[in-house]
Design a protein around this motif. Sequence first.
Motif, short mmCIF file in Angstrom:
data_model
loop_
_atom_site.label_atom_id
_atom_site.label_comp_id
_atom_site.label_asym_id
_atom_site.label_seq_id
_atom_site.Cartn_x
_atom_site.Cartn_y
_atom_site.Cartn_z
N ARG A 246 101.59 25.26 66.20
CA ARG A 246 100.97 25.69 64.94
C ARG A 246 101.95 26.46 64.05
O ARG A 246 102.69 27.33 64.52
CB ARG A 246 99.75 26.57 65.22
N GLU A 247 101.92 26.14 62.78
CA GLU A 247 102.76 26.86 61.81
C GLU A 247 102.28 28.31 61.71
O GLU A 247 101.09 28.58 61.71
CB GLU A 247 102.65 26.18 60.44
N GLY A 248 103.22 29.23 61.66
CA GLY A 248 102.90 30.66 61.58
C GLY A 248 102.99 31.37 62.92
O GLY A 248 103.01 32.59 62.97
N ASP A 250 105.34 32.07 66.02
CA ASP A 250 106.75 32.00 66.42
C ASP A 250 106.95 32.15 67.91
O ASP A 250 107.99 31.76 68.45
CB ASP A 250 107.55 33.09 65.69
N GLY A 263 104.03 36.38 65.60
CA GLY A 263 104.65 35.74 64.44
C GLY A 263 105.30 36.78 63.55
O GLY A 263 104.91 37.95 63.54
N ASP A 265 105.49 36.39 60.17
CA ASP A 265 104.72 36.41 58.92
C ASP A 265 103.26 36.68 59.29
O ASP A 265 102.57 35.81 59.80
CB ASP A 265 104.87 35.07 58.21
N ARG A 267 100.47 37.10 57.60
CA ARG A 267 99.43 36.27 56.97
C ARG A 267 99.38 34.89 57.60
O ARG A 267 98.30 34.36 57.89
CB ARG A 267 99.71 36.14 55.48
N ALA A 268 100.55 34.30 57.79
CA ALA A 268 100.60 32.96 58.39
C ALA A 268 100.09 32.99 59.82
O ALA A 268 99.39 32.07 60.27
CB ALA A 268 102.03 32.42 58.34
N LEU A 269 100.43 34.05 60.55
CA LEU A 269 99.95 34.18 61.92
C LEU A 269 98.44 34.30 61.96
O LEU A 269 97.77 33.61 62.74
CB LEU A 269 100.59 35.41 62.59
N ASP A 270 97.88 35.16 61.11
CA ASP A 270 96.43 35.36 61.10
C ASP A 270 95.70 34.08 60.73
O ASP A 270 94.62 33.78 61.27
CB ASP A 270 96.06 36.48 60.12
N ALA A 271 96.28 33.30 59.81
CA ALA A 271 95.67 32.02 59.43
C ALA A 271 95.67 31.05 60.60
O ALA A 271 94.68 30.35 60.85
CB ALA A 271 96.42 31.42 58.24
N ALA A 272 96.77 31.03 61.34
CA ALA A 272 96.86 30.15 62.51
C ALA A 272 95.87 30.56 63.59
O ALA A 272 95.23 29.72 64.23
CB ALA A 272 98.29 30.16 63.07
#
Length: 308
Positions: A246-248, A250, A263, A265, A267-272
């Motif tokens: 999944r993107e976000g 790491d 992650g 980022d 925001r990107a982590l929370d979205a994932a």
Amino acid sequence: MKEIAIDVQGLTKSFGARTVVRNLSLKVPKGEIYGFLGPNGSGKTTTIRLLCGLLTPDAGEGTCLGYDILTEQDSIKRHVGYMTQRFSLYTDLSIRENLEFVARVYGVPDPKAAAKEAIDRLGLKGRAEQLAGELSGGWKQRLALGACILPDPQLLLLDEPTAGVDPKARREFWDEIHGLAAEGITVLVSTHYMDEAERCHELAYIAFGELLAKGTAHEVVAKSGLSTWIVSGKGLHELALALQAREGIDMVAPFGAELHVSGRDRRALDAAIATAKKANGAHRWTRGEPSLEDVFIDLMDKSKDNFA
């Protein structure tokens, strides 16, 4: 201001075509325990040897214990105690005989009294006549440390000193290290144990020749920029495989009955994570704080092996 024991800038060392240490700069205050972390072959041992004048850098400059690391290496060595990864004392001599021999080699006044003092200090009194080769790993490490401190060094170099030693012996060993630091001895130690790293006053993370992070354990974690979620439940192995794509996200790392999902980022982590929750509601998700081990794994993942 603390007195500085080691102050170096731009140290670089190559062996053949491979650069083992690249442009490293550090300041180590006197009386501190300075830890070196990094994967195997990352240059930790070479760095320690450069800092104390046991190796000459190809580039860079600095001082150790007030002596120039390029021109006054012999003066530095007279004030250093070095404990290698491999036990290097005589296995067919007793603890007392080994310590008395080391004391004579270094010209310590009254070798017998010096050996007795080291034996008493390190809790070896009841084993003084035991052969070194018959000792367990933990007792061997105590003996090796005793030999290191006999010449009254200002600087101790400990290269993975507790590898293969049980937790109780490791804790007792570190209690002694903190006692030595309190007396003003500066300690450079390489380790792979996160609990030991957290007992150091400051840390440096070195990966394949480059210094990637330094500071206290708290500062290293804070500077990493990682955000972390902790997930528990059934089927964590399958979940980990899915999350890694999944993107976000790491880093996904198992910790016992939990996964640490991190992650850089937030925001990107929370979205994932939100998407993963919708896809499978059987797991329990809680926001956590990144650990030093999370940072260690993340830095390893970002490092490029200069021996590859």
